[in-house]
Design a protein around this motif. Structure first.
Motif, PDB file in Angstrom:
ATOM      1  N   MET A 189      25.483  -1.481 -15.496  1.00 22.50           N
ATOM      2  CA  MET A 189      25.666  -2.320 -14.315  1.00 22.50           C
ATOM      3  C   MET A 189      26.843  -1.811 -13.489  1.00 22.50           C
ATOM      4  O   MET A 189      26.780  -1.726 -12.260  1.00 22.50           O
ATOM      5  CB  MET A 189      25.896  -3.764 -14.752  1.00 22.50           C
ATOM      6  CG  MET A 189      26.136  -4.738 -13.614  1.00 22.50           C
ATOM      7  SD  MET A 189      24.678  -4.923 -12.560  1.00 22.50           S
ATOM      8  CE  MET A 189      25.246  -6.199 -11.425  1.00 22.50           C
ATOM      9  N   HIS A 190      27.928  -1.458 -14.177  1.00 23.52           N
ATOM     10  CA  HIS A 190      29.112  -0.923 -13.492  1.00 23.52           C
ATOM     11  C   HIS A 190      28.777   0.386 -12.804  1.00 23.52           C
ATOM     12  O   HIS A 190      29.193   0.638 -11.657  1.00 23.52           O
ATOM     13  CB  HIS A 190      30.246  -0.730 -14.498  1.00 23.52           C
ATOM     14  CG  HIS A 190      31.512  -0.212 -13.898  1.00 23.52           C
ATOM     15  ND1 HIS A 190      31.754   1.139 -13.724  1.00 23.52           N
ATOM     16  CD2 HIS A 190      32.603  -0.852 -13.411  1.00 23.52           C
ATOM     17  CE1 HIS A 190      32.934   1.304 -13.173  1.00 23.52           C
ATOM     18  NE2 HIS A 190      33.478   0.111 -12.967  1.00 23.52           N
ATOM     19  N   SER A 192      25.752   1.474 -11.742  1.00 22.67           N
ATOM     20  CA  SER A 192      24.890   1.229 -10.585  1.00 22.67           C
ATOM     21  C   SER A 192      25.693   0.677  -9.408  1.00 22.67           C
ATOM     22  O   SER A 192      25.516   1.096  -8.260  1.00 22.67           O
ATOM     23  CB  SER A 192      23.780   0.244 -10.954  1.00 22.67           C
ATOM     24  OG  SER A 192      22.910   0.799 -11.909  1.00 22.67           O
ATOM     25  N   ARG A 207      26.995  -6.258  -6.749  1.00 22.02           N
ATOM     26  CA  ARG A 207      26.585  -7.117  -7.864  1.00 22.02           C
ATOM     27  C   ARG A 207      25.495  -8.080  -7.440  1.00 22.02           C
ATOM     28  O   ARG A 207      24.509  -8.285  -8.159  1.00 22.02           O
ATOM     29  CB  ARG A 207      27.810  -7.866  -8.394  1.00 22.02           C
ATOM     30  CG  ARG A 207      27.529  -8.676  -9.645  1.00 22.02           C
ATOM     31  CD  ARG A 207      28.790  -9.241 -10.249  1.00 22.02           C
ATOM     32  NE  ARG A 207      29.468 -10.157  -9.342  1.00 22.02           N
ATOM     33  CZ  ARG A 207      30.647  -9.925  -8.782  1.00 22.02           C
ATOM     34  NH1 ARG A 207      31.278  -8.778  -9.020  1.00 22.02           N
ATOM     35  NH2 ARG A 207      31.201 -10.822  -7.991  1.00 22.02           N
ATOM     36  N   LEU A 210      22.168  -6.210  -7.160  1.00 18.55           N
ATOM     37  CA  LEU A 210      21.574  -5.692  -8.387  1.00 18.55           C
ATOM     38  C   LEU A 210      21.182  -6.784  -9.383  1.00 18.55           C
ATOM     39  O   LEU A 210      20.227  -6.602 -10.155  1.00 18.55           O
ATOM     40  CB  LEU A 210      22.547  -4.723  -9.068  1.00 18.55           C
ATOM     41  CG  LEU A 210      22.743  -3.376  -8.369  1.00 18.55           C
ATOM     42  CD1 LEU A 210      23.967  -2.663  -8.923  1.00 18.55           C
ATOM     43  CD2 LEU A 210      21.499  -2.507  -8.535  1.00 18.55           C
ATOM     44  N   PHE A 211      21.900  -7.891  -9.383  1.00 18.44           N
ATOM     45  CA  PHE A 211      21.672  -8.874 -10.435  1.00 18.44           C
ATOM     46  C   PHE A 211      20.252  -9.442 -10.444  1.00 18.44           C
ATOM     47  O   PHE A 211      19.657  -9.586 -11.521  1.00 18.44           O
ATOM     48  CB  PHE A 211      22.689 -10.011 -10.353  1.00 18.44           C
ATOM     49  CG  PHE A 211      22.673 -10.884 -11.580  1.00 18.44           C
ATOM     50  CD1 PHE A 211      23.310 -10.479 -12.741  1.00 18.44           C
ATOM     51  CD2 PHE A 211      21.996 -12.098 -11.590  1.00 18.44           C
ATOM     52  CE1 PHE A 211      23.288 -11.261 -13.880  1.00 18.44           C
ATOM     53  CE2 PHE A 211      21.961 -12.888 -12.728  1.00 18.44           C
ATOM     54  CZ  PHE A 211      22.613 -12.468 -13.873  1.00 18.44           C
ATOM     55  N   ILE A 214      18.095  -6.986 -12.233  1.00 12.98           N
ATOM     56  CA  ILE A 214      18.336  -6.998 -13.673  1.00 12.98           C
ATOM     57  C   ILE A 214      17.699  -8.226 -14.312  1.00 12.98           C
ATOM     58  O   ILE A 214      17.052  -8.137 -15.361  1.00 12.98           O
ATOM     59  CB  ILE A 214      19.847  -6.957 -13.962  1.00 12.98           C
ATOM     60  CG1 ILE A 214      20.435  -5.625 -13.498  1.00 12.98           C
ATOM     61  CG2 ILE A 214      20.125  -7.165 -15.443  1.00 12.98           C
ATOM     62  CD1 ILE A 214      21.936  -5.567 -13.538  1.00 12.98           C
TER      63      ILE A 214
END
Length: 343
Positions: A189-190, A192, A207, A210-211, A214
């Motif tokens: 995640m970090h 990306s 964040r 992307l969240f 995910i």
């Protein structure tokens, strides 16, 4: 009348504090707390309405269940001190919550007649509050003395968790899988988000973008399993898109490039497993991820097992064994500056 055992917490960190509070809510009797940090020990003792001890030995003496919830490097030493100074007795159960260590690290308490068991919650704990929220519904890995396992199983059920039993020798492998699923997911995640920041997004925007992706992926995995949840260019056999990614990532540091290539190679195997690509497509994609320049190569040879490529492992003198069960022709690898692979 309370028929549940008493317990002491030695090490008032996130896991120990969460377990202590939840066990008290489930009817277990807290009798003592000890921690090197006086502040955290006092806080937990106040929450549990239990005695604050000045040493681990006296806290252990008072309890039926002794939780050693210190850092991993302190578990063995703490257990040895408790055993040497008379803090444990026959029939008592001493528990640690490490994912990496087996119950053997507490062998000294066994020598005094106590039983040792490891009870590891398969969950991440960013804070005490999140630990209390996340523990119910989690799975626990149990390992240790057979006499202690029934009570450990009951305790997990009281915490509204599920459990499975593993062998002591399997603890490192078990923990490695947990690290990949949890810690490395955070790293991905970090990574990306850091790429998106290169495009001008700030951390919060990255964040937020992307969240949902995910979360949607996790939902798909929960419904159909990881193999069938796979999407993207590798799952489609889209070599052109993969080449474009590698070209774009060449402007970033080598760690980012290596992560993309390594995960890509693993994903090729997953795509072959679910049947979304052919063997030839898998071979072509593997060669791209490996940055392979084939010497006089006429076939698709790559880091795929022999049964995946359909080739015979001994059919050519010019084969290079890459790892157990893997063969290929001689390859030239493009190395990093300085003539070596990154350390």
């Amino acid at each position: 009348m309370n028929c549940k055992p008493s317990f002491a917490i030695i090490g008032a960190g996130k896991v120990g504090s969460a377990i202590g509070v939840l066990l008290k809510e489930r009817g277990y009797a807290p009798v003592g707390v000890y921690s090197r940090s006086k502040t955290s020990a006092r806080r937990l003792a106040d929450q549990l309405h239990s005695k604050l001890y000045k040493n681990a030995v006296d806290a252990a003496k008072a309890a039926d269940l002794v939780f050693i919830t210190t850092t991993d490097r302190e578990i063995g030493t703490t257990a040895a001190i408790i055993a040497r100074k008379g803090g444990c007795k026959p029939g008592q159960i001493v528990i640690h919550t490490s994912g990496a260590l087996a119950s053997d690290v507490m062998e000294p308490v066994r020598e005094q007649g106590a039983w040792a068991v490891s009870v590891h919650p398969l969950q991440s704990f960013a804070s005490i509050e999140s630990a209390k929220e996340n523990l119910p519904g989690s799975s626990f890995a149990l390992e240790g003395d057979e006499q202690a396992l029934p009570l450990a199983e009951k305790m997990v059920k009281d915490l509204q968790g599920r459990y499975f039993i593993i062998k002591a020798a399997d603890k490192p492998l078990y923990h490695a899988a947990a690290v990949i699923a949890s810690n490395y997911l955070v790293s991905l995640m970090h990574l990306s988000a850091s790429i998106y920041r290169q495009l001008g997004l700030d951390e919060e925007q990255a964040r937020d973008a992307l969240f949902p992706l995910i979360q949607g992926t996790l939902n798909n995995i929960a419904k159909v399993g990881p193999a069938q949840a796979l999407t993207g260019p590798v799952a489609r056999g889209d070599a052109s898109t993969v080449k474009g990614h590698i070209s774009a990532l060449s402007r970033m540091n080598w760690r980012t490039q290596e992560v993309y290539r390594s995960l890509g190679l693993y994903t090729v195997g997953l795509a072959l497993e679910n049947g979304s690509i052919t063997t030839n497509e898998g071979a072509a994609l593997s060669n791209i991820f490996l940055e392979v320049e084939n010497c006089e190569q006429k076939g698709n040879y790559c880091r795929l097992s022999a049964h995946e490529t359909g080739s015979q492992t001994n059919s050519h003198v010019n084969r290079l064994r890459l790892s157990d069960g893997y063969v290929g022709r001689c390859f030239w690898y493009r190395r990093h500056p300085g003539w070596g692979f990154p350390r």
